[in-house]
Design a protein around this motif. Structure first.
Motif, mmCIF file in Angstrom:
data_model
loop_
_atom_site.group_PDB
_atom_site.id
_atom_site.type_symbol
_atom_site.label_atom_id
_atom_site.label_comp_id
_atom_site.label_asym_id
_atom_site.label_seq_id
_atom_site.Cartn_x
_atom_site.Cartn_y
_atom_site.Cartn_z
ATOM 1 N N PRO A 1 0.829 -1.180 -0.024
ATOM 2 C CA PRO A 1 -0.042 0.025 -0.019
ATOM 3 C C PRO A 1 0.758 1.159 0.055
ATOM 4 O O PRO A 1 1.889 1.237 0.439
ATOM 5 C CB PRO A 1 -0.819 0.086 1.369
ATOM 6 N N ALA A 2 0.159 2.355 -0.572
ATOM 7 C CA ALA A 2 1.071 3.860 -0.436
ATOM 8 C C ALA A 2 0.883 4.114 0.909
ATOM 9 O O ALA A 2 -0.065 3.963 1.828
ATOM 10 C CB ALA A 2 0.359 4.469 -1.453
ATOM 11 N N GLY A 3 2.067 4.927 1.288
ATOM 12 C CA GLY A 3 2.098 5.664 2.523
ATOM 13 C C GLY A 3 2.860 5.057 3.516
ATOM 14 O O GLY A 3 3.141 5.715 4.577
ATOM 15 N N LEU A 4 3.592 4.216 3.333
ATOM 16 C CA LEU A 4 4.507 3.287 4.286
ATOM 17 C C LEU A 4 5.814 4.101 4.052
ATOM 18 O O LEU A 4 6.384 4.162 3.169
ATOM 19 C CB LEU A 4 4.580 1.605 4.010
ATOM 20 N N GLU A 5 6.272 4.382 5.280
ATOM 21 C CA GLU A 5 7.703 5.175 5.116
ATOM 22 C C GLU A 5 8.840 3.881 4.832
ATOM 23 O O GLU A 5 8.643 2.928 5.714
ATOM 24 C CB GLU A 5 8.072 5.849 6.555
ATOM 25 N N LEU A 6 9.564 4.245 3.950
ATOM 26 C CA LEU A 6 10.543 3.138 3.561
ATOM 27 C C LEU A 6 11.869 3.885 2.990
ATOM 28 O O LEU A 6 11.733 4.712 2.221
ATOM 29 C CB LEU A 6 9.686 2.376 2.529
ATOM 30 N N SER A 7 12.666 3.240 3.463
ATOM 31 C CA SER A 7 14.058 3.549 3.007
ATOM 32 C C SER A 7 14.984 2.335 3.012
ATOM 33 O O SER A 7 14.941 1.286 3.668
ATOM 34 C CB SER A 7 14.775 4.663 3.655
ATOM 35 N N GLY B 1 8.764 2.615 -6.311
ATOM 36 C CA GLY B 1 7.834 2.355 -5.469
ATOM 37 C C GLY B 1 7.844 3.240 -4.176
ATOM 38 O O GLY B 1 7.107 3.379 -3.311
ATOM 39 N N VAL B 2 8.880 4.028 -3.934
ATOM 40 C CA VAL B 2 9.269 5.019 -3.021
ATOM 41 C C VAL B 2 9.177 6.501 -3.406
ATOM 42 O O VAL B 2 10.148 6.719 -4.326
ATOM 43 C CB VAL B 2 10.365 4.514 -1.809
ATOM 44 N N PHE B 3 8.454 7.187 -3.047
ATOM 45 C CA PHE B 3 8.550 8.734 -3.372
ATOM 46 C C PHE B 3 8.534 9.657 -2.054
ATOM 47 O O PHE B 3 7.675 9.550 -1.414
ATOM 48 C CB PHE B 3 7.302 9.000 -4.401
ATOM 49 N N GLU B 4 9.433 10.421 -2.071
ATOM 50 C CA GLU B 4 9.521 11.456 -0.912
ATOM 51 C C GLU B 4 9.550 10.480 0.280
ATOM 52 O O GLU B 4 8.901 10.971 1.256
ATOM 53 C CB GLU B 4 8.447 12.416 -0.962
ATOM 54 N N GLY B 5 10.159 9.611 0.274
ATOM 55 C CA GLY B 5 10.431 8.761 1.686
ATOM 56 C C GLY B 5 9.374 7.881 1.834
ATOM 57 O O GLY B 5 9.260 7.123 2.901
ATOM 58 N N THR C 1 6.089 4.706 0.394
ATOM 59 C CA THR C 1 5.793 3.836 -0.609
ATOM 60 C C THR C 1 4.721 4.571 -1.167
ATOM 61 O O THR C 1 3.824 5.524 -0.698
ATOM 62 C CB THR C 1 5.162 2.632 0.033
ATOM 63 N N ASP C 2 4.581 4.546 -2.811
ATOM 64 C CA ASP C 2 3.704 5.246 -3.375
ATOM 65 C C ASP C 2 2.617 4.339 -4.179
ATOM 66 O O ASP C 2 1.811 4.909 -4.913
ATOM 67 C CB ASP C 2 4.360 5.984 -4.666
ATOM 68 N N GLY C 3 2.505 3.067 -3.546
ATOM 69 C CA GLY C 3 1.528 2.220 -4.280
ATOM 70 C C GLY C 3 1.874 1.614 -5.536
ATOM 71 O O GLY C 3 1.291 0.626 -6.033
ATOM 72 N N THR C 4 3.082 1.998 -6.053
ATOM 73 C CA THR C 4 3.433 1.354 -7.208
ATOM 74 C C THR C 4 4.552 0.453 -6.941
ATOM 75 O O THR C 4 4.877 0.310 -5.901
ATOM 76 C CB THR C 4 4.189 2.272 -8.377
ATOM 77 N N PRO C 5 4.776 -0.803 -7.877
ATOM 78 C CA PRO C 5 5.796 -1.759 -7.429
ATOM 79 C C PRO C 5 7.166 -1.188 -6.830
ATOM 80 O O PRO C 5 7.736 -0.463 -7.760
ATOM 81 C CB PRO C 5 5.898 -2.713 -8.675
ATOM 82 N N TYR D 1 -4.325 6.224 -4.371
ATOM 83 C CA TYR D 1 -3.385 6.169 -3.526
ATOM 84 C C TYR D 1 -3.152 7.111 -2.362
ATOM 85 O O TYR D 1 -2.418 7.094 -1.494
ATOM 86 C CB TYR D 1 -1.977 5.933 -4.140
ATOM 87 N N GLY D 2 -3.985 8.246 -2.426
ATOM 88 C CA GLY D 2 -3.710 9.322 -1.465
ATOM 89 C C GLY D 2 -2.838 10.416 -1.758
ATOM 90 O O GLY D 2 -2.767 11.234 -1.025
ATOM 91 N N PHE D 3 -2.078 9.971 -2.856
ATOM 92 C CA PHE D 3 -1.141 11.108 -3.435
ATOM 93 C C PHE D 3 -0.437 10.854 -4.770
ATOM 94 O O PHE D 3 -0.711 9.714 -5.118
ATOM 95 C CB PHE D 3 -0.100 11.391 -2.418
#
Lengths: 248, 248, 248, 248
Positions: free
Chosen positions: B31-37, B70-74, B76-80, C115-117
């Motif tokens: 899902p989108a919105g998970l902080e990930l690095s 799959g990560v945008f601005e820190g 997850t963005d919902g994309t693979p 996705y919320g953003f």
């Protein structure tokens, strides 16, 4: 996720609950040209049927399959094989005493938590009666595999602490397995297993055991690397059975 | 059937062999919105890395991941989520002595039978180095699950005949597990396991064991009835690891 | 549902967005033994690349693939083919003016709602740059299919009201198609199409058209009855392209 | 690849041929708690039934469904919905004249090439009678979707050169559609279509047309990016119907 389908190239989808009208089974991916009739399914279905001895669940079931499709002029035609099993007498009241109670060791609570209610008439979708569909699909698969020389046999090697000594698993025959209701191919061990089950039953208890399955003639290279290894798919298949808790 | 994908809603696809340029891993369905690095992946990747002690495979590997998508601005963005691991130094000749020999206990013969040739440089696709992708995907999954209160921890309970006594599996901490290279949370048992492994290694042998995994906070109703039961999917996941031969 | 995988026996999974580090593509199910190198991918990748003429999107992209796995000693090895494409210069500010605006005809609003953003730097996952992965996978598929005599070619037959007359689609050659930037194999019609596009561009507009694809040598029986008919799978594949709105 | 299943979260599997005992349909993934009975299926099944007018295939079919599972006390229970349709009178000889001939415009040759023989009694698996399962599954889906305000309606907009003018597709009602056997909601156009079909039929020919489907109330974000876009899945669904040759 809908979880009522198993397999990819040979794919089985089932529907049905223990106390509804019956079960439907669709086998997709069986090649055309395999001779098939209800008679090919009956031996394994009879072996599955509960109530055959005092050792297992004491319930009579009607397990006669009807083939709806996939067979034309005595051979599979490449289209999905549809099979139904009509449930027998569904007397109301049979299971009435458990309508308001979750049974231990069953999926009653889980179903309620997942779906918001449960089929209080019995195991519902989690009933082991669903294996009737798997047994039918397995009978088709076994016949298909036998055409390329793959032979599969299973038997009980352990009940409680009673362990059978089977030096050559590939030498076990179906006749040996079927000789006793406990399906252990070693007669003396089978007798000890039966005694143990009877003793446990008198205490209103049940007891677990171990089955061994042997596949002879499997060509090298079956299964896929990484996630779909043969051992992984076999493990999933076995562990999806209600009573199975381990796989080796 | 292509067998390099696992999962449905949260789906992991991997590519790569032990002695090629590296590995690619695509995690689809996070899902989108998970902080990930990359920092979220490193702790588990470090735990996986061979050559950390004298107890396991003595090979140095470069396990630094690069996140491609799959990560945008820190978050997850919902994309693979695409991740790569570049293999380290691939010296030719490393494995040259086994070019013409099948190694026992490996998939060498199976690969040759299945594909018509094999990657003689090492385990190829069947190398346990592929788990680098699973560990990265697992780190993402663990972080995702932790948001809803599911906590997962594994540890070694047995090596050969040395068995740990763990009265409360839910009380085991990551610190206890990481305290010894054998990852048994009971210090005295861990010491005995290490002694046993050292003794076996002197005989140029290896020895098996048992891991236990604990998941705390799992809501009722996860998994699907019939074929995709939680125990069946967990069993498949574990049994798809090269070294795993049983699941309970 | 994770939607970044296409196909079953030959299965393509992609990751990446237009303004991130790059794209990953995993091709699972390609048989072993197919000669393959980056050189096999370049011709079609070059044909895909925008900015080749004044007629299409005026953006320079770096489309050089790196093969991470699946090829050993110049041939596919049966394991998944991993390919990466690193995105070129990602200047911040490039797309800054659209950070707070949804672009018409794009998936901007849809992504935000789902996705919320959204990735305001560009099309993100919905960018047509994702086709770079499909083109690479398609180049592998085309080479594989050519081994059994299947030849595939596409070309433009219509732009706006300008329609090409192509009496024998199987006679069209790649050279004819590549002769003009509009990729219509009939020179006079191509010229008219180019004039029309130029005229429309002057009005700061764009204009649609029709492509025709021809597959020669397809054996009878491909595709599956009922849901996975060949026409249905081809339709899905084409309709999954951002710009495609119809299939016949 | 087995191709008799459609969908992922809401998944339909069908079996059956036009001249066998009947059809089975398993709908997996319908949430629990939806009121459902045979009466919910009948209106759409009646609309599908051939032989309702002189305009379509002149064959009487028995389309009464039996629900085997998935419904408990009048509501779906989260388990797969099993439905059967028994075929009516299967007189031998009905199709005898085509036993040795491939019918033009049918899949007869394709089936023979693919499976080694064909069901000469009729369309077999490729018969449009298979849509009986899709219509039943669609009726369940429509009821499910209506709970969240999604309303779906289809109608004929064109037969040959006769085109209906429908300024506001969302204003068309089921009653308007059902008013004529040709299912065009504009009465005068419907009459012209009927005249055209009658004229063509006198020449022992048939004629194609165009349907338009309208879905109202669809929330933004449905479908998945890249391969499983909503338009792609809808296109596949429609193109998998025997008679459909285009999708826009």
């Amino acid at each position: 996720m809908a979880g009522n389908t198993f397999g990819k190239l040979f794919r089985v989808t089932t529907a049905g609950v223990s106390h509804g009208p019956g079960y439907l089974c669709i086998i997709d991916g069986c090649p055309a040209g395999l001779e098939l009739s209800v008679d090919d399914l009956l031996p394994d279905l009879r072996r599955r049927k509960p109530g055959q001895s005092k050792l297992t669940t004491q319930r009579d079931e009607d397990d006669l399959p009807e083939i709806w499709s996939g067979v034309f002029e005595g051979k599979t035609d490449g289209t999905p094989i549809g099979i139904s099993f009509r449930n027998g007498d569904q007397r109301s009241g049979d299971y009435g005493d458990i309508k308001d109670k979750y049974r231990p060791g069953h999926a009653d609570f889980t179903f309620d938590a997942k779906y918001g209610f449960r089929d209080y008439r019995g195991g519902g979708r989690s009933s082991a009666r669903e294996t009737i569909c798997r047994v039918a699909a397995g009978a088709v698969a076994k016949k298909l595999l036998s055409r390329i020389g793959v032979r599969i046999l299973g038997y009980v090697t352990r009940v409680g602490d009673v362990v059978a000594d089977i030096p050559d698993p590939t030498a076990v025959t179906l006749e040996q397995v079927e000789a006793t209701p406990v399906r252990c191919p070693v007669p003396e061990t089978a007798a000890a297993m039966i005694d143990l089950i009877d003793a446990v039953r008198k205490d209103r208890d049940s007891i677990g055991g171990v089955c061994e399955m042997v596949a002879v003639g499997v060509p090298p290279g079956w299964g896929e690397p990484v996630f779909d290894k043969l051992k992984a798919d076999l493990g999933k298949a076995l562990l999806s059975l209600p009573a199975v808790t381990g796989f080796e």
